[in-house]
Design a protein around this motif. Structure first.
Motif, mmCIF file in Angstrom:
data_model
loop_
_atom_site.group_PDB
_atom_site.id
_atom_site.type_symbol
_atom_site.label_atom_id
_atom_site.label_comp_id
_atom_site.label_asym_id
_atom_site.label_seq_id
_atom_site.Cartn_x
_atom_site.Cartn_y
_atom_site.Cartn_z
ATOM 1 N N LEU A 50 39.151 52.196 34.620
ATOM 2 C CA LEU A 50 38.818 51.304 35.718
ATOM 3 C C LEU A 50 38.661 52.112 37.000
ATOM 4 C CD1 LEU A 50 41.621 48.734 34.871
ATOM 5 C CD2 LEU A 50 39.196 48.452 34.345
ATOM 6 N N THR A 51 37.994 51.529 37.999
ATOM 7 C CA THR A 51 37.785 52.171 39.294
ATOM 8 C C THR A 51 38.437 51.321 40.380
ATOM 9 O OG1 THR A 51 35.658 52.974 38.492
ATOM 10 C CG2 THR A 51 36.053 53.107 40.866
ATOM 11 N N VAL A 52 39.330 51.903 41.139
ATOM 12 C CA VAL A 52 40.033 51.192 42.203
ATOM 13 C C VAL A 52 39.073 50.888 43.345
ATOM 14 C CG1 VAL A 52 41.876 51.370 43.927
ATOM 15 C CG2 VAL A 52 42.238 52.277 41.621
ATOM 16 N N THR A 53 39.102 49.638 43.818
ATOM 17 C CA THR A 53 38.297 49.269 44.983
ATOM 18 C C THR A 53 39.172 49.054 46.212
ATOM 19 O OG1 THR A 53 38.331 46.931 44.372
ATOM 20 C CG2 THR A 53 36.424 48.223 43.664
ATOM 21 N N GLU A 54 40.425 48.608 46.003
ATOM 22 C CA GLU A 54 41.311 48.341 47.134
ATOM 23 C C GLU A 54 42.742 48.180 46.644
ATOM 24 O OE1 GLU A 54 41.673 45.207 50.866
ATOM 25 O OE2 GLU A 54 40.243 44.824 49.288
ATOM 26 N N GLN A 55 43.694 48.544 47.503
ATOM 27 C CA GLN A 55 45.100 48.274 47.222
ATOM 28 C C GLN A 55 45.741 47.729 48.479
ATOM 29 O OE1 GLN A 55 47.516 51.439 45.608
ATOM 30 N NE2 GLN A 55 49.356 50.208 45.708
ATOM 31 N N LEU A 56 46.471 46.641 48.311
ATOM 32 C CA LEU A 56 47.219 46.047 49.410
ATOM 33 C C LEU A 56 48.615 45.762 48.876
ATOM 34 C CD1 LEU A 56 47.213 45.014 52.299
ATOM 35 C CD2 LEU A 56 46.376 42.833 51.454
#
Length: 53
Positions: A21-27
């Motif tokens: 998978l490819t990370v788009t955002e982390q909060l």
């Protein structure tokens, strides 16, 4: 306060089942990826190690 593994935008990770998978955002404790709707907890994602040539 709990500290979570931090992922960068564009970082390649795998889930528990080995899907890349490819990370788009982390909060905080929510990590969104490009390939699927919804979010993952950082404990359920693992960075993809780059193979040295």
């Amino acid at each position: 306060m709990t500290e979570y593994r931090q992922f960068r935008k564009g970082e390649k990770v795998t889930d528990r089942y080995g899907e890349k998978l490819t990370v788009t955002e982390q909060l905080g404790c929510c990590v969104w990826v490009a390939e699927k709707p919804g979010w993952y907890h950082p404990a359920n994602l693992f960075p993809v190690e780059k193979v040295a040539k």
